[in-house]
Design a protein around this motif. Structure first.
Motif, PDB file in Angstrom:
ATOM      1  N   THR A 174      -0.334 -19.338 -19.654  1.00 50.37           N
ATOM      2  CA  THR A 174       0.845 -18.612 -18.916  1.00 50.37           C
ATOM      3  C   THR A 174       1.945 -19.504 -18.623  1.00 50.37           C
ATOM      4  N   VAL A 175       3.221 -19.219 -19.166  1.00 48.38           N
ATOM      5  CA  VAL A 175       4.351 -19.792 -18.734  1.00 48.38           C
ATOM      6  C   VAL A 175       5.329 -18.918 -17.983  1.00 48.38           C
ATOM      7  N   GLU A 176       5.609 -19.233 -16.754  1.00 47.72           N
ATOM      8  CA  GLU A 176       6.502 -18.661 -15.983  1.00 47.72           C
ATOM      9  C   GLU A 176       8.212 -18.917 -16.296  1.00 47.72           C
ATOM     10  N   LEU A 177       8.799 -18.084 -17.053  1.00 46.60           N
ATOM     11  CA  LEU A 177      10.310 -18.308 -17.271  1.00 46.60           C
ATOM     12  C   LEU A 177      11.100 -17.832 -16.584  1.00 46.60           C
ATOM     13  N   GLY A 178      11.977 -18.667 -15.701  1.00 52.08           N
ATOM     14  CA  GLY A 178      12.736 -18.183 -14.633  1.00 52.08           C
ATOM     15  C   GLY A 178      14.008 -17.754 -15.198  1.00 52.08           C
ATOM     16  N   TRP A 179      14.741 -16.967 -14.345  1.00 54.89           N
ATOM     17  CA  TRP A 179      16.134 -16.172 -15.143  1.00 54.89           C
ATOM     18  C   TRP A 179      16.878 -16.182 -13.855  1.00 54.89           C
ATOM     19  N   SER A 180      18.329 -16.323 -13.962  1.00 54.14           N
ATOM     20  CA  SER A 180      19.323 -16.249 -13.055  1.00 54.14           C
ATOM     21  C   SER A 180      20.546 -15.666 -13.970  1.00 54.14           C
ATOM     22  N   SER A 181      21.537 -14.960 -13.305  1.00 52.03           N
ATOM     23  CA  SER A 181      22.692 -14.822 -13.820  1.00 52.03           C
ATOM     24  C   SER A 181      23.518 -15.895 -14.475  1.00 52.03           C
ATOM     25  N   ARG A 182      23.175 -17.111 -14.052  1.00 52.24           N
ATOM     26  CA  ARG A 182      23.800 -18.448 -14.630  1.00 52.24           C
ATOM     27  C   ARG A 182      23.499 -18.474 -16.223  1.00 52.24           C
ATOM     28  N   ILE A 183      22.353 -17.887 -16.287  1.00 52.30           N
ATOM     29  CA  ILE A 183      21.630 -18.463 -17.719  1.00 52.30           C
ATOM     30  C   ILE A 183      22.145 -17.475 -18.669  1.00 52.30           C
ATOM     31  N   GLU A 184      22.542 -17.960 -19.753  1.00 53.21           N
ATOM     32  CA  GLU A 184      23.350 -17.086 -20.921  1.00 53.21           C
ATOM     33  C   GLU A 184      22.100 -16.338 -21.631  1.00 53.21           C
ATOM     34  N   LYS A 185      22.171 -14.913 -21.915  1.00 51.68           N
ATOM     35  CA  LYS A 185      21.180 -13.995 -22.401  1.00 51.68           C
ATOM     36  C   LYS A 185      20.468 -14.513 -23.792  1.00 51.68           C
ATOM     37  N   HIS A 186      21.326 -15.018 -24.652  1.00 57.32           N
ATOM     38  CA  HIS A 186      20.860 -15.356 -26.120  1.00 57.32           C
ATOM     39  C   HIS A 186      20.039 -16.557 -25.744  1.00 57.32           C
ATOM     40  N   ASP A 187      20.141 -17.498 -25.034  1.00 54.66           N
ATOM     41  CA  ASP A 187      19.396 -18.611 -24.659  1.00 54.66           C
ATOM     42  C   ASP A 187      18.263 -18.204 -24.015  1.00 54.66           C
ATOM     43  N   TYR A 188      18.200 -17.226 -23.205  1.00 53.16           N
ATOM     44  CA  TYR A 188      17.074 -16.878 -22.345  1.00 53.16           C
ATOM     45  C   TYR A 188      16.090 -16.257 -23.444  1.00 53.16           C
ATOM     46  N   LEU A 189      16.819 -15.321 -24.078  1.00 47.32           N
ATOM     47  CA  LEU A 189      15.661 -14.742 -25.338  1.00 47.32           C
ATOM     48  C   LEU A 189      15.248 -15.478 -26.510  1.00 47.32           C
ATOM     49  N   GLY A 190      16.069 -16.415 -26.592  1.00 44.06           N
ATOM     50  CA  GLY A 190      15.542 -17.532 -27.634  1.00 44.06           C
ATOM     51  C   GLY A 190      14.545 -18.223 -27.188  1.00 44.06           C
ATOM     52  N   VAL A 191      14.300 -18.875 -26.055  1.00 40.10           N
ATOM     53  CA  VAL A 191      13.276 -19.449 -25.516  1.00 40.10           C
ATOM     54  C   VAL A 191      11.975 -18.612 -25.232  1.00 40.10           C
ATOM     55  N   MET A 192      12.356 -17.369 -24.680  1.00 40.62           N
ATOM     56  CA  MET A 192      11.357 -16.394 -24.517  1.00 40.62           C
ATOM     57  C   MET A 192      10.589 -16.266 -25.880  1.00 40.62           C
ATOM     58  N   ASN A 193      11.426 -15.822 -27.034  1.00 42.66           N
ATOM     59  CA  ASN A 193      10.900 -15.952 -28.366  1.00 42.66           C
ATOM     60  C   ASN A 193      10.064 -17.173 -28.659  1.00 42.66           C
ATOM     61  N   GLY A 194      10.580 -18.231 -28.527  1.00 38.65           N
ATOM     62  CA  GLY A 194       9.963 -19.415 -28.927  1.00 38.65           C
ATOM     63  C   GLY A 194       8.594 -19.501 -28.140  1.00 38.65           C
ATOM     64  N   LEU A 195       8.473 -19.076 -26.994  1.00 38.64           N
ATOM     65  CA  LEU A 195       7.351 -19.321 -26.197  1.00 38.64           C
ATOM     66  C   LEU A 195       6.148 -18.338 -26.590  1.00 38.64           C
ATOM     67  N   LEU A 196       6.704 -17.064 -26.901  1.00 41.32           N
ATOM     68  CA  LEU A 196       5.779 -15.934 -27.346  1.00 41.32           C
ATOM     69  C   LEU A 196       5.177 -16.355 -28.863  1.00 41.32           C
ATOM     70  N   GLU A 197       6.130 -17.025 -29.586  1.00 38.52           N
ATOM     71  CA  GLU A 197       5.612 -17.421 -30.895  1.00 38.52           C
ATOM     72  C   GLU A 197       4.679 -18.186 -30.962  1.00 38.52           C
ATOM     73  N   PHE A 198       4.639 -19.391 -29.692  1.00 40.17           N
ATOM     74  CA  PHE A 198       3.752 -20.363 -29.737  1.00 40.17           C
ATOM     75  C   PHE A 198       2.389 -19.881 -29.326  1.00 40.17           C
ATOM     76  N   GLY A 199       2.350 -18.690 -28.704  1.00 36.33           N
ATOM     77  CA  GLY A 199       1.063 -18.108 -28.372  1.00 36.33           C
ATOM     78  C   GLY A 199       0.944 -18.051 -26.672  1.00 36.33           C
ATOM     79  N   PHE A 200       1.948 -18.392 -25.922  1.00 30.69           N
ATOM     80  CA  PHE A 200       1.821 -18.313 -24.435  1.00 30.69           C
ATOM     81  C   PHE A 200       2.302 -16.990 -24.113  1.00 30.69           C
ATOM     82  N   ASN A 201       1.675 -16.655 -22.914  1.00 24.26           N
ATOM     83  CA  ASN A 201       2.071 -15.290 -22.344  1.00 24.26           C
ATOM     84  C   ASN A 201       3.148 -15.675 -21.280  1.00 24.26           C
ATOM     85  N   VAL A 202       4.149 -15.069 -21.306  1.00 25.33           N
ATOM     86  CA  VAL A 202       5.411 -15.400 -20.530  1.00 25.33           C
ATOM     87  C   VAL A 202       5.624 -14.409 -19.403  1.00 25.33           C
ATOM     88  N   ARG A 203       5.759 -14.797 -18.331  1.00 24.89           N
ATOM     89  CA  ARG A 203       6.140 -13.780 -17.020  1.00 24.89           C
ATOM     90  C   ARG A 203       7.335 -14.232 -16.477  1.00 24.89           C
TER      91      ARG A 203
END
Ligand code: LIP
Length: 263
Positions: free
Chosen positions: A148-177
């Motif tokens: 499990t990888v916990e992926l932090g977020w705040s409004s300082r973070i650009e949406k496409h970047d957040y979704l992009g790294v989340m996709n990369g983590l999920l693609e690699f097999g991680f659970n993301v929360r």
């Protein structure tokens, strides 16, 4: 002197927790510092309590807090009075007080306290990490498909970047929360409840205590030292060693040299 400050920190964070618990479940007024950025009266009251107690005990030390700011100093207390304020305001028992003691830009000890669970995570450089005085160690999970990888977020973070790294983590097999407190997310890497915590940008008060805990508990981390990071924050990565390279690649966050490499 450092040992006196360690003992003081252990005691004062518990007292700060008692103050914050007076407001848990009782929050009536919430201010918004920005989009999805909550502030309650207890953030302010807790920081004021800690600022006063630390300045009385150690008048020559600096104080840098989330709500009241401060400035860099050779000996500095970096404080988040409530990390996970949105959870606190919503009566969700996943928030903490985070304190890092920093000398010449580097964390020497840190404390993270969840007053609801009465869980005190603590680490001192070179002396290991503990949960309620018991030694802790990172997870022994080595396969992404079980991690499990916990992926932090705040409004300082650009949406496409957040979704992009989340996709990369999920693609690699991680659970993301995401659980809403970066400091607790890092403490949970140190005690094995998470295999990694990553975030594109964290402030120093959210992460400096937890990064030291992960290092002391046997994990790999990014570098997070010096005046610029203390005052402006930066990207954060903390994880079990066996998964460090792929997570670093997915996030584009470089790893600091491991303890073995620097020996
Ligand atoms: C924040 C959390 C966010 C996390 C940040 C920080 P704060 O808490 O809301 O989920 O990613 O690192 O912990 O400081 O806004 O209460």
């Amino acid at each position: 002197m450092l040992n006196d400050k360690v003992d003081f920190c252990r005691q004062i964070i518990i007292r700060a927790g008692e103050l914050v618990m007076q407001g848990f479940g009782q929050v009536r007024a919430v201010q918004m510092k920005g989009r999805q950025d909550y502030l309650t009266e207890f953030d302010g009251r807790c920081e004021t309590f800690l600022r006063q107690a630390i300045s009385e005990a150690y008048p020559n030390d600096g104080f840098f807090g989330e709500e009241g700011g401060g400035s860099d100093a050779a000996t500095l207390w970096v404080v988040d009075p409530i990390d996970g304020t949105a959870n606190f305001a919503r009566n969700i028992p996943h928030f903490c007080i985070a304190i890092a003691y920093v000398e010449n830009g580097r964390a020497e000890f840190g404390a993270i306290y969840n007053p609801v669970l009465r869980e005190l995570h603590f680490a001192q450089r070179g002396h290991g990490a503990t949960l309620n005085e018991q030694p802790i160690h990172i997870s022994d999970v080595t396969a992404a498909e079980a991690a499990t990888v916990e992926l932090g977020w705040s409004s300082r973070i650009e949406k496409h970047d957040y979704l992009g790294v989340m996709n990369g983590l999920l693609e690699f097999g991680f659970n993301v929360r995401r659980a809403g407190s970066g400091a607790l997310g890092l403490a949970y890497v140190a005690d094995g409840r998470n295999e990694a915590y990553v975030e594109r940008h964290m402030n120093s008060w959210d992460c400096m205590a937890g990064l030291l805990m992960v290092e002391e508990a046997g994990g790999r981390v990014c570098s997070f030292e010096g005046r610029e990071k203390i005052l402006r924050g930066g990207p954060v990565l903390a994880c079990v060693p066996d998964l460090a390279e792929p997570i670093s690649d997915i996030m584009g966050i470089p790893l600091a040299a491991s303890r073995e490499e620097t020996r």
